[in-house]
Design a protein around this motif. Structure first.
Motif, PDB file in Angstrom:
ATOM      1  N   UNK A 183       2.954  -9.133   1.218  1.00 52.56           N
ATOM      2  CA  UNK A 183       2.859  -7.792   1.802  1.00 52.56           C
ATOM      3  C   UNK A 183       1.845  -7.000   0.991  1.00 52.56           C
ATOM      4  N   UNK A 184       0.824  -6.479   1.659  1.00 48.76           N
ATOM      5  CA  UNK A 184      -0.304  -5.839   0.983  1.00 48.76           C
ATOM      6  C   UNK A 184      -0.420  -4.397   1.448  1.00 48.76           C
ATOM      7  N   UNK A 185      -0.504  -3.478   0.500  1.00 57.92           N
ATOM      8  CA  UNK A 185      -0.694  -2.060   0.808  1.00 57.92           C
ATOM      9  C   UNK A 185      -2.149  -1.681   0.566  1.00 57.92           C
ATOM     10  N   UNK A 186      -2.803  -1.129   1.586  1.00 59.38           N
ATOM     11  CA  UNK A 186      -4.173  -0.607   1.472  1.00 59.38           C
ATOM     12  C   UNK A 186      -5.145  -1.622   0.878  1.00 59.38           C
ATOM     13  N   UNK A 243       7.257   0.116  -1.280  1.00 56.61           N
ATOM     14  CA  UNK A 243       6.094   0.491  -2.079  1.00 56.61           C
ATOM     15  C   UNK A 243       6.174   1.981  -2.412  1.00 56.61           C
ATOM     16  N   UNK A 244       5.618   2.350  -3.560  1.00 51.44           N
ATOM     17  CA  UNK A 244       5.374   3.765  -3.804  1.00 51.44           C
ATOM     18  C   UNK A 244       4.392   4.262  -2.752  1.00 51.44           C
ATOM     19  N   UNK A 245       4.682   5.389  -2.155  1.00 51.78           N
ATOM     20  CA  UNK A 245       3.885   5.874  -1.021  1.00 51.78           C
ATOM     21  C   UNK A 245       2.535   6.446  -1.437  1.00 51.78           C
ATOM     22  N   UNK A 277      -8.162   4.439   3.873  1.00 53.87           N
ATOM     23  CA  UNK A 277      -7.209   3.619   3.122  1.00 53.87           C
ATOM     24  C   UNK A 277      -7.856   2.817   1.998  1.00 53.87           C
ATOM     25  N   UNK A 278      -8.683   3.508   1.221  1.00 54.06           N
ATOM     26  CA  UNK A 278      -9.257   2.902   0.028  1.00 54.06           C
ATOM     27  C   UNK A 278     -10.549   2.152   0.236  1.00 54.06           C
ATOM     28  N   UNK A 325      -0.588  -1.409   5.935  1.00 60.52           N
ATOM     29  CA  UNK A 325       0.154  -2.546   5.404  1.00 60.52           C
ATOM     30  C   UNK A 325      -0.203  -3.808   6.190  1.00 60.52           C
ATOM     31  N   UNK A 326      -0.442  -4.879   5.462  1.00 58.24           N
ATOM     32  CA  UNK A 326      -0.712  -6.184   6.061  1.00 58.24           C
ATOM     33  C   UNK A 326       0.336  -7.178   5.557  1.00 58.24           C
TER      34      UNK A 326
END
Length: 417
Positions: A200-203, A233-235, A285-286, A388-389
């Motif tokens: 699970x990947x954030x940004x 995740x921390x938002x 998103x980064x 999120x991916x």
């Protein structure tokens, strides 16, 4: 004696296994703007590519001697240990060839050469297995200059992703939880709690990804993930951003510009946001995108500028360090993007040479023990729009490598309780 030999061999085996889990090699300072691109996006992005789809790795070399570079591609398992496949099993053609597609910069103060490696090409005709890969760039002395991870998936099952506020009431205002439903359809997953693995990947940040979460339960063909803590995740907060597409005039986020040996872009001073109400501010998103006005080909006509960052924040005296990062530097925390505290100006400052474009960035803190705190300066707000991916890997019983068989994606713009 035999017992001592046994423990000695065991120690060697454990050591070898530890070293086999590879980390990316970051490029030296003379190589900039390392970018993966596909036909679906012009932004610098995390390379998650459908099997059979073409993609490009591009980078700039800030020298005038047009050095030669070579590339190799290796297949890896889910945990980034080398797979048991030999090249002919995952590649049609060959690698370890020179990158022949490059152009010199035009009409720019900063001289550079722009290199473009396309996969597939005449030598590397196809990558035919799904899974994790590492692309390594070498110089003419066969020394590794930098490496990049990428993933190729073959969609064999459905991956549903939904974003929720944290179910842990202690973090309901500061964390986001990822719910996953994997529908195997006609695919038979043998012993899924052992053979199915998720990422699970954030940004697009692999460095903070959540790994190897097992399904909680199974309903028919569906694997259900609805955890309280394990997939949260921390938002964080919306990314800050600036634009330097016009080096002769100030753009978004840029206070003023000064021409020395090259252009210098001085950003407005940033302040902490952890103690302020959340404000929605659209970002990418980064990610980053190279762009320059009045150019026909930004790859070679966009110039480089020294971007000056300023953060008004009290000096940290507990051994913590402040970095500025984003996808533009692969979220790497190193000397090049470390901010120094200016005692006279009472602020953190740093300078990074970046190509003209639109950039997202954030300030993060790393404490004396090496722990990352992304929300210490920016704050954490459940309303933050994050991407999120979810990647799903599978190794059947007796198989020799981990397949990447599912990909799902969602944003927290539709987050619910």
């Amino acid at each position: 004696m035999i017992k001592n030999i046994y423990f000695f061999l065991l120690a060697i085996l454990i050591s070898a296994q530890g070293f086999s889990q590879v980390e990316e090699v970051n490029p030296p300072d003379y190589i900039k703007t390392v970018t993966f691109r596909s036909r679906t996006s012009s932004q610098g992005q995390l390379p998650i590519i459908r099997l059979g789809e073409a993609f490009h790795l591009e980078f700039d070399v800030l020298t005038t001697d047009e050095p030669d570079f070579y590339y190799t591609i290796e297949h890896y398992n889910y945990d980034w240990t080398k797979s048991n496949l030999v090249k002919m099993e995952y590649m049609r053609g060959f690698d370890n060839y020179r990158i022949v597609d490059y152009q010199n910069s035009f009409n720019a103060y900063q001289l550079y050469s722009h290199y473009d490696l396309q996969i597939p090409n005449q030598q590397t005709r196809a990558l035919i297995k799904s899974g994790n890969y590492i692309l390594s760039i070498y110089n003419e002395d066969q020394e590794v200059v930098f490496t990049r991870k990428f993933m190729i998936y073959k969609e064999q099952l459905g991956v549903g992703v939904a974003l929720k506020r944290s179910r842990d009431v202690s973090y309901i205002d500061s964390k986001q939880s990822v719910d996953i439903v994997i529908n195997s359809g006609a695919l038979v997953l043998n012993n899924p709690k052992q053979t199915v693995k998720t990422l699970i990947i954030q940004n697009n940040n692999l460095k903070t990804a959540i790994t190897d979460v097992k399904p909680q339960y199974t309903i028919g063909k569906e694997l259900i993930f609805r955890y309280t803590k394990e997939t949260s995740f921390w938002a964080s907060n919306e990314f800050r951003f600036f634009e330097t597409k016009d080096v002769r005039g100030a753009n978004v986020g840029v206070q003023f510009i000064d021409l020395k040996d090259i252009y210098n872009s001085y950003l407005f001073a940033d302040g902490p946001r952890y103690n302020q109400p959340y404000t929605y501010n659209p970002d990418i998103n980064g990610n980053f995108q190279i762009t320059a006005i009045d150019t026909d080909d930004a790859d070679i006509e966009a110039d480089y500028t020294n971007v000056h960052f300023k953060l008004r924040y009290p000096q940290l005296t507990d051994g913590s360090k402040v970095y500025v990062c984003g996808n533009f530097n692969n979220y790497t925390l190193e000397e090049q993007n470390l901010l120094a505290f200016n005692t006279e100006g009472r602020q953190y400052e740093g300078t990074i040479k970046l190509k003209q474009g639109f950039y997202n960035y954030k300030y993060v803190v790393v404490d004396a023990k090496g722990n990352l705190d992304e929300g210490r300066i920016s704050g954490d707000y459940w309303q933050t729009e994050n991407n999120y991916k979810v990647l799903v890997y599978y190794r059947d019983l007796g198989a020799r490598f981990d397949q990447l068989i599912g990909f799902g994606e969602a944003t927290s713009v539709d987050i619910s309780n």
